[in-house]
Design an enzyme around this catalytic site. Structure first.
Site, PDB file in Angstrom:
ATOM      1  N   CYS A 115       0.825  -1.222   0.000  1.00  0.00           N
ATOM      2  CA  CYS A 115       0.000   0.000   0.000  1.00  0.00           C
ATOM      3  C   CYS A 115       0.855   1.266   0.000  1.00  0.00           C
ATOM      4  O   CYS A 115       0.323   2.366  -0.183  1.00  0.00           O
ATOM      5  CB  CYS A 115      -0.934   0.001   1.190  1.00  0.00           C
ATOM      6  SG  CYS A 115      -1.980  -1.451   1.228  1.00  0.00           S
ATOM      7  N   HIS A 256      -3.030   7.169   2.641  1.00  0.00           N
ATOM      8  CA  HIS A 256      -3.493   5.878   2.122  1.00  0.00           C
ATOM      9  C   HIS A 256      -4.889   5.619   2.690  1.00  0.00           C
ATOM     10  O   HIS A 256      -5.118   5.738   3.895  1.00  0.00           O
ATOM     11  CB  HIS A 256      -2.504   4.791   2.560  1.00  0.00           C
ATOM     12  CG  HIS A 256      -2.991   3.406   2.309  1.00  0.00           C
ATOM     13  ND1 HIS A 256      -3.647   3.034   1.158  1.00  0.00           N
ATOM     14  CD2 HIS A 256      -2.926   2.278   3.083  1.00  0.00           C
ATOM     15  CE1 HIS A 256      -3.949   1.757   1.228  1.00  0.00           C
ATOM     16  NE2 HIS A 256      -3.526   1.277   2.386  1.00  0.00           N
ATOM     17  N   ASN A 286      -9.821  -0.121   0.505  1.00  0.00           N
ATOM     18  CA  ASN A 286      -8.358  -0.061   0.448  1.00  0.00           C
ATOM     19  C   ASN A 286      -7.907  -0.622  -0.907  1.00  0.00           C
ATOM     20  O   ASN A 286      -7.962  -1.824  -1.136  1.00  0.00           O
ATOM     21  CB  ASN A 286      -7.792  -0.890   1.606  1.00  0.00           C
ATOM     22  CG  ASN A 286      -6.277  -0.952   1.612  1.00  0.00           C
ATOM     23  OD1 ASN A 286      -5.621  -0.573   0.642  1.00  0.00           O
ATOM     24  ND2 ASN A 286      -5.716  -1.439   2.704  1.00  0.00           N
TER      25      ASN A 286
HETATM   26  N1  ACO Z   1     -18.016  -8.551  10.130  1.00  0.00           N
HETATM   27  C1  ACO Z   1     -18.422  -8.845  11.358  1.00  0.00           C
HETATM   28  N2  ACO Z   1     -17.585  -9.228  12.340  1.00  0.00           N
HETATM   29  C2  ACO Z   1     -16.278  -9.309  12.036  1.00  0.00           C
HETATM   30  C3  ACO Z   1     -15.787  -9.032  10.758  1.00  0.00           C
HETATM   31  C4  ACO Z   1     -16.706  -8.648   9.768  1.00  0.00           C
HETATM   32  N3  ACO Z   1     -16.350  -8.346   8.516  1.00  0.00           N
HETATM   33  N4  ACO Z   1     -14.447  -9.184  10.758  1.00  0.00           N
HETATM   34  C5  ACO Z   1     -14.094  -9.561  12.000  1.00  0.00           C
HETATM   35  N5  ACO Z   1     -15.217  -9.627  12.768  1.00  0.00           N
HETATM   36  C6  ACO Z   1     -15.318  -9.990  14.179  1.00  0.00           C
HETATM   37  C7  ACO Z   1     -14.160 -10.838  14.648  1.00  0.00           C
HETATM   38  O1  ACO Z   1     -14.415 -12.203  14.388  1.00  0.00           O
HETATM   39  C8  ACO Z   1     -14.138 -10.532  16.130  1.00  0.00           C
HETATM   40  O2  ACO Z   1     -15.146 -11.277  16.751  1.00  0.00           O
HETATM   41  P1  ACO Z   1     -14.876 -11.953  18.191  1.00  0.00           P
HETATM   42  O3  ACO Z   1     -14.627 -10.788  19.119  1.00  0.00           O
HETATM   43  O4  ACO Z   1     -16.120 -12.701  18.444  1.00  0.00           O
HETATM   44  O5  ACO Z   1     -13.657 -12.790  17.996  1.00  0.00           O
HETATM   45  C9  ACO Z   1     -14.596  -9.074  16.200  1.00  0.00           C
HETATM   46  O6  ACO Z   1     -15.247  -8.803  14.948  1.00  0.00           O
HETATM   47  C10 ACO Z   1     -13.471  -8.092  16.387  1.00  0.00           C
HETATM   48  O7  ACO Z   1     -12.456  -8.436  15.463  1.00  0.00           O
HETATM   49  P2  ACO Z   1     -11.134  -7.594  15.342  1.00  0.00           P
HETATM   50  O8  ACO Z   1     -10.276  -8.184  14.273  1.00  0.00           O
HETATM   51  O9  ACO Z   1     -10.557  -7.388  16.704  1.00  0.00           O
HETATM   52  O10 ACO Z   1     -11.727  -6.210  14.826  1.00  0.00           O
HETATM   53  P3  ACO Z   1     -11.010  -4.845  14.775  1.00  0.00           P
HETATM   54  O11 ACO Z   1     -11.721  -3.879  15.608  1.00  0.00           O
HETATM   55  O12 ACO Z   1      -9.529  -4.965  14.929  1.00  0.00           O
HETATM   56  O13 ACO Z   1     -11.274  -4.426  13.245  1.00  0.00           O
HETATM   57  C11 ACO Z   1     -10.155  -4.397  11.144  1.00  0.00           C
HETATM   58  C12 ACO Z   1     -10.836  -5.263  12.205  1.00  0.00           C
HETATM   59  C13 ACO Z   1     -11.193  -3.446  10.568  1.00  0.00           C
HETATM   60  C14 ACO Z   1      -9.648  -5.342  10.059  1.00  0.00           C
HETATM   61  C15 ACO Z   1      -8.989  -3.604  11.780  1.00  0.00           C
HETATM   62  O14 ACO Z   1      -8.184  -4.458  12.545  1.00  0.00           O
HETATM   63  C16 ACO Z   1      -8.138  -2.917  10.775  1.00  0.00           C
HETATM   64  O15 ACO Z   1      -8.562  -2.017  10.069  1.00  0.00           O
HETATM   65  N6  ACO Z   1      -6.833  -3.288  10.689  1.00  0.00           N
HETATM   66  C17 ACO Z   1      -5.924  -2.681   9.724  1.00  0.00           C
HETATM   67  C18 ACO Z   1      -6.086  -3.387   8.414  1.00  0.00           C
HETATM   68  C19 ACO Z   1      -5.381  -2.698   7.295  1.00  0.00           C
HETATM   69  O16 ACO Z   1      -5.412  -1.490   7.173  1.00  0.00           O
HETATM   70  N7  ACO Z   1      -4.795  -3.512   6.425  1.00  0.00           N
HETATM   71  C20 ACO Z   1      -4.199  -3.005   5.245  1.00  0.00           C
HETATM   72  C21 ACO Z   1      -2.780  -3.278   5.208  1.00  0.00           C
HETATM   73  S1  ACO Z   1      -2.194  -2.600   3.766  1.00  0.00           S
HETATM   74  C22 ACO Z   1      -1.561  -3.745   2.683  1.00  0.00           C
HETATM   75  O17 ACO Z   1      -0.409  -3.865   2.573  1.00  0.00           O
HETATM   76  C23 ACO Z   1      -2.428  -4.508   1.774  1.00  0.00           C
END
Ligand code: ACO
Length: 329
Positions: A115, A256, A286
């Site tokens: 990214c 980004h 993204n």
């Molecule tokens: N819908 C509903 N529930 C979900 C979903 C979904 N799509 N995805 C995860 N959950 C659930 C999980 O199972 C978890 O449930 P549990 O508590 O029963 O286990 C709960 O939601 C919380 O999950 P987390 O992963 O802790 O959620 P978080 O608040 O961290 O949000 C997210 C997840 C949005 C992915 C966040 O961590 C994030 O944005 N991370 C950065 C990701 C990013 O920017 N990546 C790009 C990298 S760039 C590259 O190089 C490609």
């Protein structure tokens, strides 16, 4: 510096197929509400059918940038493409574009910085322009991660979309425009946070080593989130310091577009008011390497980014890598 790499024009490409959060509700167990609340994303564009791929997006974005610059492709001496989802493992997507536009005088190669691909590619191309190695370069940021996503994994498939953007940069003397400063950073100890195992030389496709390894994107979301919050602000503060500026001298912040909460947190740390922060994550998700040039393109089209303005871009991604550029547009 008397010789600078000045952006002459920008182009973009997005697929026409829209995938809304409601559409994704039919694929995995998720909800529009959860996605909007955690990420700010409402819809994304995805490649459709056999023709639509990273090189296809890159070519369209490049053709638009060339047309808007009003140059002959034969003037281009370098095609540099930031992507991690090239058409092939090799040869490079930059070579596909070089051929597609007929840039017969250009060298071409890809930069792998996920990214942050456009940040890295622009920085490298600008250095080659500033050093006098080339005069005119085409710089692309592009990805189609919808092809690499596991569409059964709700924690990743909601995040990504496909897009590309491209700029023509050219040497100019005695100007205050151009790439004013750049910071590139990395931490390979975080490689496991977001990666695809299979397909390289360590776990080749179909090999015994590849059994049980990951063929699609796998991500440790909260680790990436924590890293991103820190990295975005750090890179911006470093590049501001490098060019001797403060954040109030930035006219537009184009981060980004990974996640609205990550962007808001970076903007807060940098004391940037909402009107200076460009957002389109809600429409595209993204788009990895495509994210920053697509946002720059839309900012220009919407009249928010004009010639002479100072824009700060920042990106982070798999590697881990991160970095920032300050550009006088
Ligand atoms: N819908 C509903 N529930 C979900 C979903 C979904 N799509 N995805 C995860 N959950 C659930 C999980 O199972 C978890 O449930 P549990 O508590 O029963 O286990 C709960 O939601 C919380 O999950 P987390 O992963 O802790 O959620 P978080 O608040 O961290 O949000 C997210 C997840 C949005 C992915 C966040 O961590 C994030 O944005 N991370 C950065 C990701 C990013 O920017 N990546 C790009 C990298 S760039 C590259 O190089 C490609």
């Amino acid at each position: 510096m008397s010789r600078r790499a000045v952006i002459q024009s920008i182009g973009h490409a997005v697929p026409t197929k829209v995938l809304t959060n409601k559409d994704i509700e039919k694929i995995v167990d998720t909800s529009d509400e959860w996605i909007v609340q955690r990420t700010g994303i409402r819809e994304r564009r995805v490649c459709d059918g056999p023709v639509e791929c990273t090189g296809w997006l890159a070519l369209q974005a490049s053709q638009e940038a060339i047309a808007r610059a009003g140059i002959d492709p034969m003037e281009i001496e370098l095609v540099l493409c930031g992507t991690v989802s090239g058409d092939y493992i090799w040869p490079s997507t930059a070579c596909m574009v070089q051929d597609g536009i007929g840039a017969k005088n250009a060298g071409a190669f890809d930069v792998s910085a996920a990214c942050a691909g456009f940040i890295y590619a622009l920085s490298n191309a600008a250095a080659m322009v500033e050093s006098g190695q080339v005069n005119t370069a085409l710089v692309i940021g592009v990805d189609s991660l919808s092809k690499q996503v596991n569409w059964e994994d709700r924690s990743t498939c909601i995040l990504f979309g496909d897009a590309g953007g491209a700029v023509i940069i050219r040497a100019e003397e005695n100007t205050d425009r151009g790439l004013l400063g750049t910071v590139l950073l990395s931490d390979g100890s975080g490689a496991r946070f977001i990666c695809i195992d299979v397909g390289g030389s360590r776990y080749p496709f179909g090999s015994p080593q590849a059994v049980g390894k990951r063929e699609k994107i796998t991500m440790m979301g909260s680790e990436v989130y924590r890293f991103a919050i820190q990295a975005m602000g750090d890179a911006c503060l470093k590049v501001l310091d490098k060019v001797g500026m403060t954040s109030d001298q930035i006219d537009l912040f184009v981060p980004h577009q990974a996640n609205l909460r990550i962007i808001e947190s970076a903007a807060k740390r940098l004391n940037l008011p909402p009107e200076k922060v460009f957002l389109n994550v809600q429409k595209y998700g993204n788009t990895s390497g495509g994210s920053i040039p697509l946002a720059l393109y839309e900012a220009e089209i919407e009249g928010k980014l004009k010639k002479g303005m100072t824009v700060m871009t920042v990106g982070f991604g798999a590697g881990l890598v991160w970095g920032a550029n300050i550009i006088r547009w």
